[in-house]
Design a protein around this motif. Structure first.
Motif, PDB file in Angstrom:
ATOM      1  N   THR A  74       0.832  -1.209   0.000  1.00 49.05           N
ATOM      2  CA  THR A  74       0.000   0.000   0.000  1.00 49.05           C
ATOM      3  C   THR A  74       0.862   1.254   0.000  1.00 49.05           C
ATOM      4  N   ARG A  75       1.881   1.254   0.856  1.00 48.80           N
ATOM      5  CA  ARG A  75       2.785   2.426   0.906  1.00 48.80           C
ATOM      6  C   ARG A  75       3.477   2.631  -0.435  1.00 48.80           C
ATOM      7  N   GLN A  76       3.929   1.523  -0.999  1.00 50.04           N
ATOM      8  CA  GLN A  76       4.688   1.630  -2.250  1.00 50.04           C
ATOM      9  C   GLN A  76       3.785   2.076  -3.406  1.00 50.04           C
ATOM     10  N   VAL A  77       2.553   1.565  -3.428  1.00 52.01           N
ATOM     11  CA  VAL A  77       1.601   2.008  -4.465  1.00 52.01           C
ATOM     12  C   VAL A  77       1.416   3.522  -4.370  1.00 52.01           C
ATOM     13  N   ARG A  78       1.227   4.021  -3.173  1.00 56.21           N
ATOM     14  CA  ARG A  78       1.015   5.464  -3.005  1.00 56.21           C
ATOM     15  C   ARG A  78       2.261   6.251  -3.398  1.00 56.21           C
ATOM     16  N   ALA A  79       3.431   5.724  -3.018  1.00 56.03           N
ATOM     17  CA  ALA A  79       4.678   6.439  -3.340  1.00 56.03           C
ATOM     18  C   ALA A  79       4.886   6.490  -4.847  1.00 56.03           C
ATOM     19  N   VAL A  80       4.608   5.388  -5.543  1.00 56.74           N
ATOM     20  CA  VAL A  80       4.814   5.354  -6.996  1.00 56.74           C
ATOM     21  C   VAL A  80       3.758   6.218  -7.693  1.00 56.74           C
ATOM     22  N   ALA A  81       2.518   6.155  -7.234  1.00 58.51           N
ATOM     23  CA  ALA A  81       1.458   6.975  -7.841  1.00 58.51           C
ATOM     24  C   ALA A  81       1.790   8.464  -7.716  1.00 58.51           C
ATOM     25  N   ALA A  82       2.400   8.830  -6.601  1.00 62.85           N
ATOM     26  CA  ALA A  82       2.724  10.248  -6.370  1.00 62.85           C
ATOM     27  C   ALA A  82       3.847  10.744  -7.275  1.00 62.85           C
ATOM     28  N   CYS A  83       4.484   9.813  -7.999  1.00 58.10           N
ATOM     29  CA  CYS A  83       5.558  10.216  -8.930  1.00 58.10           C
ATOM     30  C   CYS A  83       4.999  10.742 -10.238  1.00 58.10           C
ATOM     31  N   GLY A  84       3.677  10.689 -10.424  1.00 60.22           N
ATOM     32  CA  GLY A  84       3.081  11.268 -11.628  1.00 60.22           C
ATOM     33  C   GLY A  84       2.838  10.299 -12.757  1.00 60.22           C
ATOM     34  N   VAL A  85       3.007   8.995 -12.511  1.00 61.16           N
ATOM     35  CA  VAL A  85       2.742   8.023 -13.576  1.00 61.16           C
ATOM     36  C   VAL A  85       1.228   7.896 -13.806  1.00 61.16           C
ATOM     37  N   ASP A  86       0.861   7.321 -14.941  1.00 58.00           N
ATOM     38  CA  ASP A  86      -0.561   7.116 -15.240  1.00 58.00           C
ATOM     39  C   ASP A  86      -1.093   5.846 -14.595  1.00 58.00           C
ATOM     40  N   TYR A  87      -0.266   4.815 -14.570  1.00 59.00           N
ATOM     41  CA  TYR A  87      -0.695   3.518 -14.046  1.00 59.00           C
ATOM     42  C   TYR A  87       0.374   2.952 -13.118  1.00 59.00           C
ATOM     43  N   VAL A  88      -0.070   2.333 -12.048  1.00 60.26           N
ATOM     44  CA  VAL A  88       0.844   1.632 -11.145  1.00 60.26           C
ATOM     45  C   VAL A  88       0.598   0.137 -11.293  1.00 60.26           C
ATOM     46  N   LYS A  89       1.641  -0.596 -11.661  1.00 57.11           N
ATOM     47  CA  LYS A  89       1.503  -2.045 -11.846  1.00 57.11           C
ATOM     48  C   LYS A  89       1.881  -2.760 -10.551  1.00 57.11           C
ATOM     49  N   LEU A 108      -7.757   0.983  -3.108  1.00 56.32           N
ATOM     50  CA  LEU A 108      -6.889   2.070  -3.579  1.00 56.32           C
ATOM     51  C   LEU A 108      -7.377   2.593  -4.922  1.00 56.32           C
ATOM     52  N   GLN A 109      -7.821   1.684  -5.770  1.00 53.78           N
ATOM     53  CA  GLN A 109      -8.373   2.072  -7.069  1.00 53.78           C
ATOM     54  C   GLN A 109      -9.628   2.929  -6.865  1.00 53.78           C
ATOM     55  N   ALA A 110     -10.485   2.492  -5.960  1.00 50.26           N
ATOM     56  CA  ALA A 110     -11.715   3.260  -5.687  1.00 50.26           C
ATOM     57  C   ALA A 110     -11.376   4.634  -5.121  1.00 50.26           C
ATOM     58  N   GLY A 111     -10.198   4.748  -4.480  1.00 46.36           N
ATOM     59  CA  GLY A 111      -9.768   6.029  -3.924  1.00 46.36           C
ATOM     60  C   GLY A 111      -9.157   6.959  -4.950  1.00 46.36           C
ATOM     61  N   GLY A 112      -9.116   6.544  -6.212  1.00 49.95           N
ATOM     62  CA  GLY A 112      -8.665   7.452  -7.267  1.00 49.95           C
ATOM     63  C   GLY A 112      -7.369   7.084  -7.948  1.00 49.95           C
ATOM     64  N   LEU A 113      -6.732   5.992  -7.543  1.00 52.62           N
ATOM     65  CA  LEU A 113      -5.501   5.585  -8.221  1.00 52.62           C
ATOM     66  C   LEU A 113      -5.850   4.674  -9.401  1.00 52.62           C
ATOM     67  N   ALA A 114      -4.975   4.625 -10.374  1.00 50.42           N
ATOM     68  CA  ALA A 114      -5.195   3.736 -11.525  1.00 50.42           C
ATOM     69  C   ALA A 114      -4.195   2.584 -11.433  1.00 50.42           C
ATOM     70  N   LEU A 115      -4.695   1.441 -11.014  1.00 52.37           N
ATOM     71  CA  LEU A 115      -3.821   0.304 -10.739  1.00 52.37           C
ATOM     72  C   LEU A 115      -4.003  -0.792 -11.775  1.00 52.37           C
ATOM     73  N   VAL A 116      -2.923  -1.470 -12.064  1.00 50.72           N
ATOM     74  CA  VAL A 116      -2.966  -2.588 -13.002  1.00 50.72           C
ATOM     75  C   VAL A 116      -2.407  -3.824 -12.299  1.00 50.72           C
ATOM     76  N   PRO A 117      -3.279  -4.707 -11.829  1.00 51.75           N
ATOM     77  CA  PRO A 117      -2.796  -5.951 -11.247  1.00 51.75           C
ATOM     78  C   PRO A 117      -2.145  -6.817 -12.327  1.00 51.75           C
ATOM     79  N   VAL A 118      -1.017  -7.402 -11.954  1.00 48.65           N
ATOM     80  CA  VAL A 118      -0.288  -8.265 -12.895  1.00 48.65           C
ATOM     81  C   VAL A 118      -0.286  -9.671 -12.306  1.00 48.65           C
ATOM     82  N   PHE A 119      -0.970 -10.582 -12.964  1.00 55.42           N
ATOM     83  CA  PHE A 119      -1.073 -11.948 -12.465  1.00 55.42           C
ATOM     84  C   PHE A 119       0.089 -12.771 -12.993  1.00 55.42           C
ATOM     85  N   ILE A 120       0.637 -13.585 -12.123  1.00 54.07           N
ATOM     86  CA  ILE A 120       1.792 -14.401 -12.480  1.00 54.07           C
ATOM     87  C   ILE A 120       1.298 -15.767 -12.929  1.00 54.07           C
TER      88      ILE A 120
END
Ligand SMILES: O=C[C@H](O)COP(=O)(O)O
Length: 262
Positions: A74-89, A108-120
């Motif tokens: 969660t912390r890392q998603v927020r830190a990366v999103a704050a860098c100005g990218v369009d999508y956080v994988k 987090l997505q519902a809170g306004g971030l644009a996340l892309v889950p990557v399934f292995i």
């Protein structure tokens, strides 16, 4: 099919932008399948790309984390999103905490971030997790491989599995992305699955994916994809609100039980 290419620094980002790559992904490949760059590097490469390729969507990974590291993720998603990218994988490794991770990403997505889950996909397709993820309206879902030396996505999945994943994701309203040590000779079969985009790193490097991206290899990839291309759906720059300082994480309190279970 659009092309996503993973780059690790400003020089590689320039090469990708000059080549007209559809989606530029920021990653440190020597740190794993979804190896993360430091946030300062992500912010600086993103700022560069906004200047030289303003219409190109930019994604970045948060690093390879076990699914039970919910708070760190969660912390890392927020830190990366704050860098100005369009999508956080965010990689979703199979395991007992994967469902809790998808739920957290959904918040987090519902809170306004644009996340892309990557399934292995190394050990089979996580069908139940894909279904759960679709309910959260992520902009895209991806399939990737973790062990890049164990073969490509084409080796560890069957044609029906790839096509089934793509069809299900698209029917659910998200873009479908495929990646995993994909090579030029895979493109025709890859195209049969009909993904919206495919992700590449190994094939644009001379040796393995941790080596440097080469412009000539990237040009070969783009030409080969163009030869097999059929129209894809639009991949836009997301309108991701960028918090100036990390706010409270939605639902953190409510997930204490999930954390404990994991
Ligand atoms: O997100 C895409 C990946 O960086 C692709 O890397 P790969 O071709 O080495 O699997």
């Amino acid at each position: 099919m659009k092309i996503l290419v993973s780059v690790r620094d400003a020089e590689e980002a320039r090469i990708a932008a000059r080549a007209g790559v559809d989606l530029i992904d920021l990653k440190e490949p020597s740190r794993g399948a979804l190896g993360g760059l430091p946030p300062e590097a992500i912010a600086s490469i993103t700022a560069l790309l906004r200047r030289i390729a303003p219409a190109t969507p930019v994604s970045a990974t948060i690093g390879d984390w076990p699914a039970d590291a919910l708070e760190a993720i969660t912390r890392q998603v927020r830190a990366v999103a704050a860098c100005g990218v369009d999508y956080v994988k965010v990689g979703v490794l199979p395991g007992p905490c994967s469902r809790a991770l998808i739920a957290r990403l959904g918040e987090l997505q519902a809170g306004g971030l644009a996340l892309v889950p990557v399934f292995i996909a190394d050990h089979g397709l996580p069908d139940a997790l894909v279904g759960q993820a679709l309910a959260h309206r992520f902009p895209a879902l991806m399939l990737d491989t973790q062990d890049k030396r164990a073969g490509s996505l084409m080796d560890v999945t069957g044609a029906d599995e790839r096509a089934g994943f793509v069809a299900r994701v698209q029917a659910g309203g998200a873009l479908a992305g495929l990646s995993g040590a994909l090579r030029l000779h895979h493109l025709a079969r890859l195209g049969e699955a009909g993904p919206d985009f495919a992700g590449f790193r190994s094939v644009v490097c001379r040796q393995d994916r941790a080596a440097t991206l080469e412009a000539s290899r990237l040009a070969d990839l783009i030409a080969a994809v163009a030869a097999t291309r059929r129209p894809g759906r639009r991949l836009e720059r997301a309108q991701m609100p960028m918090p100036q300082s990390p706010g409270p994480v939605p639902g953190v309190g409510g997930h204490a039980t999930l954390d404990a279970v994991c």
